[in-house]
Each structure stands twice: as C-alpha cells, then as structure tokens.
Design a protein around this motif. Structure first.
Motif, PDB file in Angstrom:
ATOM      1  N   THR A 190      -2.061   2.290   8.018  1.00  0.00           N
ATOM      2  CA  THR A 190      -1.787   1.143   7.140  1.00  0.00           C
ATOM      3  C   THR A 190      -1.401  -0.086   7.946  1.00  0.00           C
ATOM      4  O   THR A 190      -1.872  -1.198   7.668  1.00  0.00           O
ATOM      5  CB  THR A 190      -0.664   1.493   6.142  1.00  0.00           C
ATOM      6  N   VAL A 191      -0.548   0.101   8.946  1.00  0.00           N
ATOM      7  CA  VAL A 191      -0.155  -1.026   9.809  1.00  0.00           C
ATOM      8  C   VAL A 191      -1.366  -1.531  10.590  1.00  0.00           C
ATOM      9  O   VAL A 191      -1.621  -2.738  10.652  1.00  0.00           O
ATOM     10  CB  VAL A 191       0.982  -0.613  10.754  1.00  0.00           C
ATOM     11  N   ALA A 192      -2.096  -0.616  11.168  1.00  0.00           N
ATOM     12  CA  ALA A 192      -3.375  -0.921  11.831  1.00  0.00           C
ATOM     13  C   ALA A 192      -3.287  -2.132  12.762  1.00  0.00           C
ATOM     14  O   ALA A 192      -4.132  -3.032  12.722  1.00  0.00           O
ATOM     15  CB  ALA A 192      -4.465  -1.125  10.786  1.00  0.00           C
ATOM     16  N   ASP A 193      -2.258  -2.169  13.581  1.00  0.00           N
ATOM     17  CA  ASP A 193      -2.072  -3.288  14.506  1.00  0.00           C
ATOM     18  C   ASP A 193      -1.402  -2.750  15.760  1.00  0.00           C
ATOM     19  O   ASP A 193      -0.231  -2.363  15.733  1.00  0.00           O
ATOM     20  CB  ASP A 193      -1.215  -4.375  13.862  1.00  0.00           C
TER      21      ASP A 193
ATOM     22  N   ASN B  30       0.845  -1.205   0.000  1.00  0.00           N
ATOM     23  CA  ASN B  30       0.000   0.000   0.000  1.00  0.00           C
ATOM     24  C   ASN B  30       0.875   1.248   0.000  1.00  0.00           C
ATOM     25  O   ASN B  30       1.021   1.924   1.030  1.00  0.00           O
ATOM     26  CB  ASN B  30      -0.925   0.006   1.223  1.00  0.00           C
ATOM     27  N   PRO B  31       1.481   1.558  -1.144  1.00  0.00           N
ATOM     28  CA  PRO B  31       2.347   2.743  -1.201  1.00  0.00           C
ATOM     29  C   PRO B  31       1.567   4.017  -0.909  1.00  0.00           C
ATOM     30  O   PRO B  31       0.335   4.057  -1.062  1.00  0.00           O
ATOM     31  CB  PRO B  31       2.864   2.726  -2.640  1.00  0.00           C
ATOM     32  N   LEU B  32       2.300   5.042  -0.492  1.00  0.00           N
ATOM     33  CA  LEU B  32       1.643   6.319  -0.245  1.00  0.00           C
ATOM     34  C   LEU B  32       1.130   6.900  -1.560  1.00  0.00           C
ATOM     35  O   LEU B  32       1.538   6.496  -2.646  1.00  0.00           O
ATOM     36  CB  LEU B  32       2.601   7.285   0.441  1.00  0.00           C
ATOM     37  N   ARG B  33       0.237   7.869  -1.452  1.00  0.00           N
ATOM     38  CA  ARG B  33      -0.521   8.358  -2.603  1.00  0.00           C
ATOM     39  C   ARG B  33       0.360   8.957  -3.689  1.00  0.00           C
ATOM     40  O   ARG B  33       1.422   9.510  -3.422  1.00  0.00           O
ATOM     41  CB  ARG B  33      -1.542   9.403  -2.139  1.00  0.00           C
ATOM     42  N   ASN B  34      -0.120   8.839  -4.910  1.00  0.00           N
ATOM     43  CA  ASN B  34       0.520   9.438  -6.077  1.00  0.00           C
ATOM     44  C   ASN B  34       0.272  10.946  -6.047  1.00  0.00           C
ATOM     45  O   ASN B  34      -0.883  11.397  -6.028  1.00  0.00           O
ATOM     46  CB  ASN B  34      -0.065   8.824  -7.347  1.00  0.00           C
ATOM     47  N   LEU B  35       1.354  11.734  -6.047  1.00  0.00           N
ATOM     48  CA  LEU B  35       1.241  13.192  -5.928  1.00  0.00           C
ATOM     49  C   LEU B  35       1.725  13.913  -7.183  1.00  0.00           C
ATOM     50  O   LEU B  35       2.106  15.080  -7.118  1.00  0.00           O
ATOM     51  CB  LEU B  35       2.023  13.676  -4.706  1.00  0.00           C
ATOM     52  N   PHE B  36       1.689  13.228  -8.311  1.00  0.00           N
ATOM     53  CA  PHE B  36       2.120  13.871  -9.545  1.00  0.00           C
ATOM     54  C   PHE B  36       1.299  15.142  -9.803  1.00  0.00           C
ATOM     55  O   PHE B  36       0.074  15.140  -9.718  1.00  0.00           O
ATOM     56  CB  PHE B  36       1.950  12.926 -10.731  1.00  0.00           C
ATOM     57  N   GLY B  37       2.000  16.223 -10.096  1.00  0.00           N
ATOM     58  CA  GLY B  37       1.329  17.502 -10.331  1.00  0.00           C
ATOM     59  C   GLY B  37       1.348  18.423  -9.149  1.00  0.00           C
ATOM     60  O   GLY B  37       0.985  19.600  -9.263  1.00  0.00           O
ATOM     61  N   HIS B  38       1.817  17.913  -8.004  1.00  0.00           N
ATOM     62  CA  HIS B  38       1.840  18.735  -6.799  1.00  0.00           C
ATOM     63  C   HIS B  38       3.252  19.122  -6.366  1.00  0.00           C
ATOM     64  O   HIS B  38       3.438  19.736  -5.313  1.00  0.00           O
ATOM     65  CB  HIS B  38       1.141  17.999  -5.647  1.00  0.00           C
TER      66      HIS B  38
ATOM     67  N   THR C 295       4.630  14.437   9.499  1.00  0.00           N
ATOM     68  CA  THR C 295       3.503  14.060  10.353  1.00  0.00           C
ATOM     69  C   THR C 295       2.404  13.353   9.559  1.00  0.00           C
ATOM     70  O   THR C 295       1.762  12.429  10.073  1.00  0.00           O
ATOM     71  CB  THR C 295       2.918  15.305  11.044  1.00  0.00           C
ATOM     72  N   GLU C 296       2.200  13.782   8.312  1.00  0.00           N
ATOM     73  CA  GLU C 296       1.208  13.130   7.464  1.00  0.00           C
ATOM     74  C   GLU C 296       1.620  11.706   7.124  1.00  0.00           C
ATOM     75  O   GLU C 296       0.788  10.775   7.119  1.00  0.00           O
ATOM     76  CB  GLU C 296       1.006  13.922   6.173  1.00  0.00           C
ATOM     77  N   VAL C 297       2.898  11.526   6.852  1.00  0.00           N
ATOM     78  CA  VAL C 297       3.401  10.192   6.528  1.00  0.00           C
ATOM     79  C   VAL C 297       3.241   9.265   7.727  1.00  0.00           C
ATOM     80  O   VAL C 297       2.797   8.115   7.599  1.00  0.00           O
ATOM     81  CB  VAL C 297       4.877  10.257   6.082  1.00  0.00           C
ATOM     82  N   LEU C 298       3.591   9.756   8.898  1.00  0.00           N
ATOM     83  CA  LEU C 298       3.479   8.940  10.111  1.00  0.00           C
ATOM     84  C   LEU C 298       2.034   8.512  10.350  1.00  0.00           C
ATOM     85  O   LEU C 298       1.773   7.345  10.691  1.00  0.00           O
ATOM     86  CB  LEU C 298       4.011   9.721  11.313  1.00  0.00           C
ATOM     87  N   GLU C 299       1.088   9.421  10.157  1.00  0.00           N
ATOM     88  CA  GLU C 299      -0.328   9.084  10.351  1.00  0.00           C
ATOM     89  C   GLU C 299      -0.782   8.032   9.348  1.00  0.00           C
ATOM     90  O   GLU C 299      -1.500   7.077   9.698  1.00  0.00           O
ATOM     91  CB  GLU C 299      -1.179  10.350  10.211  1.00  0.00           C
ATOM     92  N   THR C 300      -0.350   8.176   8.096  1.00  0.00           N
ATOM     93  CA  THR C 300      -0.706   7.190   7.071  1.00  0.00           C
ATOM     94  C   THR C 300      -0.125   5.821   7.406  1.00  0.00           C
ATOM     95  O   THR C 300      -0.784   4.790   7.241  1.00  0.00           O
ATOM     96  CB  THR C 300      -0.202   7.647   5.691  1.00  0.00           C
TER      97      THR C 300
END
Length: 465
Positions: A349-352, A249-257, A340-345
């Motif tokens: 994702t781990v959700a354990d 589950n890679p982090l979101r595609n941000l092409f264009g940003h 901080t956004e990456v850590l929250e994601t």
C-alpha cells in the motif's frame, strides 16, 4: 451508591461504601507506564503496599499464597479444598497510560466523585478489575468462605507497555509449574446497551478471542535545506502521503471469517423485523451486513484489521526543511489474519522505497476459545452474568479489540464493564459507582459459582453480599 443500597441491608450499604473508599484511594496512586523502560515504579511499589493494608484477610489467609513477580506484579494462588477440580484464573493490571491534566473536568489522579461517577485514569482500564477482584475475595474470606475449586489471581504492572516483566513472567511461572486452567477472565468485552442497532435489550458479549497487533515505525530521510528553496517533495510530504494511502486503503473486510459471525448468528432472533430475517440468513445477506458494519468505527473494528496512525514527528524550525519525518501506526489484527500478512499488505500500500518501515512489536491473534454446551467457562459466565445483571437478555460470543494480559497466558476472557467508548485512554475516564459495585458483585458470585462440579443452569438473581 445510595440508589444501589436501597434494596439491601444497612450492612451491605456499609460494605459497598468501604469498597468505594478503597477503590478511590487506589485510583489516586499514579501507576503510570510510559514505556518498558519508563515506569513509575515508586507508585507501583506503593500500590503493592496499599493492597496489603486494605485487604488483610487476603494476605493473612492460610490457603492463599502471595508472590511478587517481576518486582512489582502480584500472583495469588488460592488453594481450593478439592484438588481434583481444574483451576481458573482472574487477571487484571495496575498500570495506566499517561494522563496529562489538560482537558479533564477533574484532575486524572484525583478520583473525584461527581453525579454518581468516579473520575480518574484507571477507573476503567484496569484498576476496577484489580481492586474489584481483591475486594470480592476479601468479602468472601470475611464470611469464612473456603473455595472448593482452586484459582489464581494475577495483577500485572506493565500491561500497557507489552507486559514483558509482569504478565509474561507470571505465565512462564505457571507454565513451569505445569498449571492447566479451565478458563481465565481478563479485561475485554462489555455489556452492550443500545449499541447494536435493532437490538433493544442489553447484550453481554464474552470475548472468546483477542485481536493481534503489529506496530510499525515509518521513516523518511533526506538532505535538510532552507524553506526559501523547498524541494518538490519534503520528508513530511512524502510520509504524509504514505500515511494517507494507509488510511484511504483499509485492510480487507473479513466478516464471516472470525467470531463476529458467531456474534451475529447468536443475536439473530433478538433483532426486530426485518433485521431478524437478514441476520438469520447470512448465507444470502452477508455482503450487505458486512458493508453496514463497516460504516461505524465501533463495528468496523469487528470485521477487519484496523489501521491507526498514532504518532507523527518532524521539523525543528519554521524556516528549515526537515531532514527526517517519522510516524508510528498501530494495526489491530483480525483473527483471520497474521502479522506477516498485514506487514506485506502495508508495504504494497505504501509502495514507496523512500519510506523505511520497521517493526516495533508484533503478535498474532489468539486462538478462538470453544463456545459450546460442554464448555465449563461459558456456562459459568452465562450463569453469573444473568445472576448479576437481570436486565441482560442475551449472552453471546464475540471478539476483543483491546489487548490485555491474557494474551500471555491463554485465550478466554470477559470483563463486566458497561459503556466506556473513547474514555479508555482518553479524557475524563470514569466509572459509575453503581457499575463498580456491580463488578464486585459479579466477581463475588463468579467465585462461588465456580465451586460447582456440574455445568450449571442460570437461576434467579440473588444478593448474598
């Protein structure tokens, strides 16, 4: 380097032979950084003594001040004749990552020459720049050169382990002195030749920002036991499943940003038909382009925060259920995201709850440097690149996935390395003799070009060395 010397005088050939000899000896010094607490300080001190020996003009010049920072890093202040011109800075680092000899064609600190290449840890990351900068400056000084524009040279000793004692202290010192820079040059991007599908000619990418980074430790702990009575899930199984979820589950595609959009837009006319139409109309084709970029690791890294499981440790014996399992994951953060956004994601994702997550190190991406007709550094890089690399067709803005010293100082960077791919931090790190000589020529020309008062126009290549 014989091929490079054919069109030059015998004097130039001798100069480059000397430069290569100096560089080879520097590669042999094992300036390894394992951790902030584990540095080969003996080798780093030896490196400092070595550069004083082989660059006498630099260390004896009346208008160059040399300082040792953080015990082993080096800061040079080159005083120009015109104090009204805003200074710039050239950055590099002497330290290298560890290099066990297994799997290398030549010992990693032998600096062996083979078929036009110099092999060794640090040939690309980053003694090529550290020695190249000093070599170019030495050449200029021997020609009785005195710069009009002041500049700084910083060579760190612990960049591979966060740079707290080297680059951070250099940055703090310059800030305390009120130094303002027009630009700085650090390791980062490259000349891409045959890398971008649909673009036939070489393209120089100037990284105008740098990804951020967050490193996380993951730990699972349970009661140990005998392998003949295994639990339904072991610590290894729980942690492996968590790591698999992160990879799947890679982090979101941000092409264009981020700056990758500017890269594509500037390159649009260089693509062959029909790609030129697609790249010129990203308002319509952006979803397609972003999916194509995600296919390859090299381009996928441009469009998202990347996930790399780099360490996994568990188990003590074949018949013992381990009481703990640990993993380390490094994320390189896209310019449109924060740590901080990456850590929250990651937590979601781990959700354990059985997986404990600890932050080892985190910093956000650098601000994006300007790219326009009024930016002095952009013009200087364009002119110098086209002077030195006449086969380059385009100079475009981009992003740097690797992390360098400049994150502690400011936010503009470019490095004139060519194809390096997985050799950086990997097996058989090497640089061609021709490219190292070109690097010196680039730096030599850059310093001279910076003495201009006006924004320059690119001109024909010259070989003043």
């Amino acid at each position: 380097g014989a091929g490079f010397c054919k069109s030059h005088t015998l004097l130039v050939c001798k100069i480059y032979c000397l430069a290569n000899s100096v560089y080879i000896c520097a590669i042999k010094i094992p300036t390894v950084s394992v951790s902030p607490e584990d540095l080969n300080t003996t080798a780093m001190a030896e490196f400092g003594n070595y550069i004083q020996e082989v660059f006498p003009a630099v260390f004896s010049s009346k208008f160059i001040q040399h300082e040792i920072v953080g015990k082993y890093s080096h800061l040079f202040t080159v005083q120009g004749s015109n104090p009204e011109m805003m200074p710039y800075m050239l950055l590099a680092h002497m330290d290298v990552v560890p290099a066990p000899p297994e799997g290398w064609d030549f010992p990693p600190f032998s600096a062996a020459e083979h078929e036009g290449f110099i092999y060794g840890r640090g040939t690309l990351d980053n003694k090529n720049s550290a020695i190249g900068i000093l070599q170019a400056l030495e050449f200029l000084l021997r020609r009785n050169y005195r710069p009009r524009r002041s500049f700084y040279v910083g060579i760190g000793h612990d960049e591979e382990v966060f740079g707290r004692k080297g680059a951070m202290e250099i940055a703090a010192l310059l800030e305390a002195r009120g130094v303002k820079l027009s630009f700085l040059l650090d390791e980062g991007s490259a000349i891409l030749d045959g890398i971008i599908a649909g673009v036939k000619k070489p393209v120089a990418v100037i990284a105008i920002t740098e990804k951020g980074s967050i490193t996380l430790n993951f730990t699972v702990e349970k009661e140990p036991g005998h392998s003949s009575f295994p639990p339904k899930e072991t610590t290894i199984g729980i942690l492996a499943a968590a790591m698999s979820r992160l990879e799947q589950n890679p982090l979101r595609n941000l092409f264009g940003h981020g700056p990758e959009l500017m890269t594509v837009e500037h390159l649009a006319s260089e693509f062959s038909f029909p790609l030129n139409l697609i790249m010129s109309n990203l308002w319509l084709f952006s979803p397609i382009v972003s999916r194509v970029l995600a296919w390859k690791p090299s381009t996928n890294a441009l469009i998202r925060t990347t996930t790399a499981v780099t360490m996994f440790n568990a188990g003590i014996k074949t018949n013992v259920i381990p009481s703990s399992a640990k993993a380390t994951v490094n994320f390189r953060i896209h310019s449109a995201e924060k740590a901080t956004e990456v850590l929250e994601t990651v937590r979601n994702t781990v959700a354990d709850d059985r997986v404990k997550i600890d932050v080892v190190e985190a910093f956000d991406p650098l601000p994006i440097s300007p790219w326009d007709d009024q930016t002095f550094g952009v013009h200087i890089f364009q002119r110098t690149i086209l002077d030195t690399f006449p086969d380059v067709d385009s100079v475009v803005p981009g992003n740097s996935e690797v992390l360098g010293t400049c994150r502690w100082v400011t936010n503009a960077r470019w490095n004139e390395k060519r194809s390096f791919s997985s050799r950086i931090h990997g097996l058989n790190e090497r640089i061609s003799v021709e490219n190292y000589e070109k690097q010196i020529e680039f730096l030599f020309q850059l310093i001279k070009n910076c003495d201009t008062d006006k924004l320059p126009e690119p001109h024909a290549n010259s070989h003043e060395l």
